[in-house]
Scaffold this motif. Structure first.
Motif, PDB file in Angstrom:
ATOM      1  N   SER A  65       0.858  -1.187   0.000  1.00 27.45           N
ATOM      2  CA  SER A  65       0.000   0.000   0.000  1.00 27.45           C
ATOM      3  C   SER A  65       0.890   1.232   0.000  1.00 27.45           C
ATOM      4  O   SER A  65       1.715   1.399   0.901  1.00 27.45           O
ATOM      5  N   ILE A  66       0.733   2.083  -1.011  1.00 26.17           N
ATOM      6  CA  ILE A  66       1.609   3.238  -1.202  1.00 26.17           C
ATOM      7  C   ILE A  66       0.782   4.516  -1.229  1.00 26.17           C
ATOM      8  O   ILE A  66      -0.197   4.631  -1.974  1.00 26.17           O
ATOM      9  N   GLU A  67       1.178   5.478  -0.401  1.00 25.97           N
ATOM     10  CA  GLU A  67       0.567   6.800  -0.396  1.00 25.97           C
ATOM     11  C   GLU A  67       1.468   7.755  -1.194  1.00 25.97           C
ATOM     12  O   GLU A  67       2.690   7.751  -1.012  1.00 25.97           O
ATOM     13  N   ILE A  68       0.868   8.549  -2.070  1.00 23.68           N
ATOM     14  CA  ILE A  68       1.605   9.503  -2.898  1.00 23.68           C
ATOM     15  C   ILE A  68       1.487  10.876  -2.237  1.00 23.68           C
ATOM     16  O   ILE A  68       0.422  11.499  -2.243  1.00 23.68           O
ATOM     17  N   LEU A  69       2.584  11.362  -1.679  1.00 23.54           N
ATOM     18  CA  LEU A  69       2.547  12.605  -0.912  1.00 23.54           C
ATOM     19  C   LEU A  69       2.820  13.844  -1.757  1.00 23.54           C
ATOM     20  O   LEU A  69       2.470  14.957  -1.349  1.00 23.54           O
ATOM     21  N   GLY A  70       3.472  13.658  -2.898  1.00 25.78           N
ATOM     22  CA  GLY A  70       3.787  14.814  -3.730  1.00 25.78           C
ATOM     23  C   GLY A  70       4.534  14.405  -4.977  1.00 25.78           C
ATOM     24  O   GLY A  70       4.786  13.222  -5.215  1.00 25.78           O
ATOM     25  N   THR A  71       4.898  15.385  -5.768  1.00 23.48           N
ATOM     26  CA  THR A  71       5.613  15.132  -7.009  1.00 23.48           C
ATOM     27  C   THR A  71       7.086  14.847  -6.720  1.00 23.48           C
ATOM     28  O   THR A  71       7.613  15.177  -5.650  1.00 23.48           O
ATOM     29  N   ILE A  72       7.759  14.233  -7.709  1.00 22.27           N
ATOM     30  CA  ILE A  72       9.152  13.828  -7.550  1.00 22.27           C
ATOM     31  C   ILE A  72       9.959  14.362  -8.727  1.00 22.27           C
ATOM     32  O   ILE A  72       9.720  13.959  -9.869  1.00 22.27           O
ATOM     33  N   PRO A  73      10.915  15.238  -8.512  1.00 20.91           N
ATOM     34  CA  PRO A  73      11.769  15.693  -9.612  1.00 20.91           C
ATOM     35  C   PRO A  73      12.587  14.530 -10.184  1.00 20.91           C
ATOM     36  O   PRO A  73      12.820  13.518  -9.513  1.00 20.91           O
ATOM     37  N   ILE A  74      13.035  14.693 -11.424  1.00 19.93           N
ATOM     38  CA  ILE A  74      13.894  13.678 -12.049  1.00 19.93           C
ATOM     39  C   ILE A  74      15.312  13.922 -11.551  1.00 19.93           C
ATOM     40  O   ILE A  74      16.072  14.704 -12.129  1.00 19.93           O
ATOM     41  N   ASP A  75      15.641  13.271 -10.451  1.00 21.29           N
ATOM     42  CA  ASP A  75      16.864  13.568  -9.721  1.00 21.29           C
ATOM     43  C   ASP A  75      17.190  12.370  -8.834  1.00 21.29           C
ATOM     44  O   ASP A  75      16.525  11.332  -8.893  1.00 21.29           O
ATOM     45  N   VAL A  76      18.173  12.523  -7.971  1.00 18.92           N
ATOM     46  CA  VAL A  76      18.529  11.481  -7.019  1.00 18.92           C
ATOM     47  C   VAL A  76      17.471  11.414  -5.918  1.00 18.92           C
ATOM     48  O   VAL A  76      17.041  12.446  -5.387  1.00 18.92           O
ATOM     49  N   VAL A  77      17.040  10.183  -5.582  1.00 20.18           N
ATOM     50  CA  VAL A  77      16.083   9.981  -4.499  1.00 20.18           C
ATOM     51  C   VAL A  77      16.706   9.068  -3.445  1.00 20.18           C
ATOM     52  O   VAL A  77      17.642   8.313  -3.732  1.00 20.18           O
TER      53      VAL A  77
END
Length: 265
Positions: A65-77
């Protein structure tokens, strides 16, 4: 599909907890941000890896189960995990994917140890039409973004807007130079369910999902993944995408996604 060169992978490992996104994770709602499907797969992969390092008893992921909290830049995570409920036959783990210290995805996963229940196996879930009897389509004609261009071969039988059978043969690895389980590979694709059969064209209505919950009957087998998908919109801005997942051997699980339905002004 376009003639874009096939990338090496969606992510490259930087160190034990950091991963660099390649340009091929570009999203559908915003091509300058990551599509959440590959990061979800990365979360599943790291959760599975974490379990393997601390337990001599192999387990299989049964719910994520995954909650999406916000957008993710195309970068290091950064991806971190922890154990919520340890056990010898059942384990509850959690994970978070962050960018620059800001959490973007949080997940909880149940894992179970495998036992032989083949004599009991079965399901009344309906079959999908065979993949070789379904028309090849180009999803990038509807959706922008590099991720959509690189998902592989896509075949779809449209019943009506918001109802379709779709087969996908993914071809791009989740991680460069690193083995990934069939389950994590599946998770890296399943968020696409919300876009395989829109009820309304996305230029007229935005309907991003807030979450994703995956339940599995068994690990997937083979290369093809089938989506038996129904999209529903309510009258107050709520929506739901419901999918039964298949491989060529039959049903493997279900996916549910909560939608926020936003007509364009």
């Amino acid at each position: 599909m376009t003639d874009r060169a096939i990338p090496n992978a969606y992510f490259e490992r930087v160190d034990a907890t950091h991963f660099r996104a390649t340009s091929f994770v570009g999203g559908a709602w915003n091509v300058a941000e990551q599509h959440v499907a590959p990061p979800m797969g990365l979360l599943a992969h790291v959760i599975e890896q974490g379990h393997a390092t601390r337990s001599p008893q192999p387990m299989q992921l049964t719910r994520l189960s995954i909650e999406i909290l916000g957008t993710i830049p195309i970068d290091v995570v950064e991806v971190t995990t922890a154990v919520v409920r340890p056990g010898r036959s059942i384990e509850l783990a959690e994970g978070a994917l962050s960018h620059a210290g800001r959490p973007a995805l949080i997940a909880r996963a149940w894992l179970q140890h495998a036992r032989d229940t083949s004599a009991l196996a079965g399901s009344a879930l309906p079959d999908m039409p065979p993949h070789d009897e379904v028309e090849v389509v180009d999803p990038s004609a509807l959706w922008p973004g590099a991720f959509i261009e690189t998902v592989g071969e896509v075949r779809r039988r449209q019943v009506e807007p918001g109802r379709a059978f779709t087969w996908i043969h993914p071809k791009v690895p989740l991680l460069a130079d690193e083995s990934v389980s069939p389950t994590a590979r599946l998770v890296a694709l399943v968020d696409i369910a919300n876009g395989v059969t829109p009820r309304v064209h996305p230029t007229e209505v935005a309907f991003p999902n807030l979450d994703l919950t995956l339940h599995l009957l068994r690990p997937p087998v083979g290369e093809w993944i089938g989506f038996d998908t129904t999209v529903s919109f309510g009258a107050t801005g709520l929506g739901l995408t419901s999918t039964v997942l298949h491989d060529l051997d039959g049903p493997i699980g279900t996916v549910a996604q909560t939608l926020t339905v936003r007509p364009h002004a």
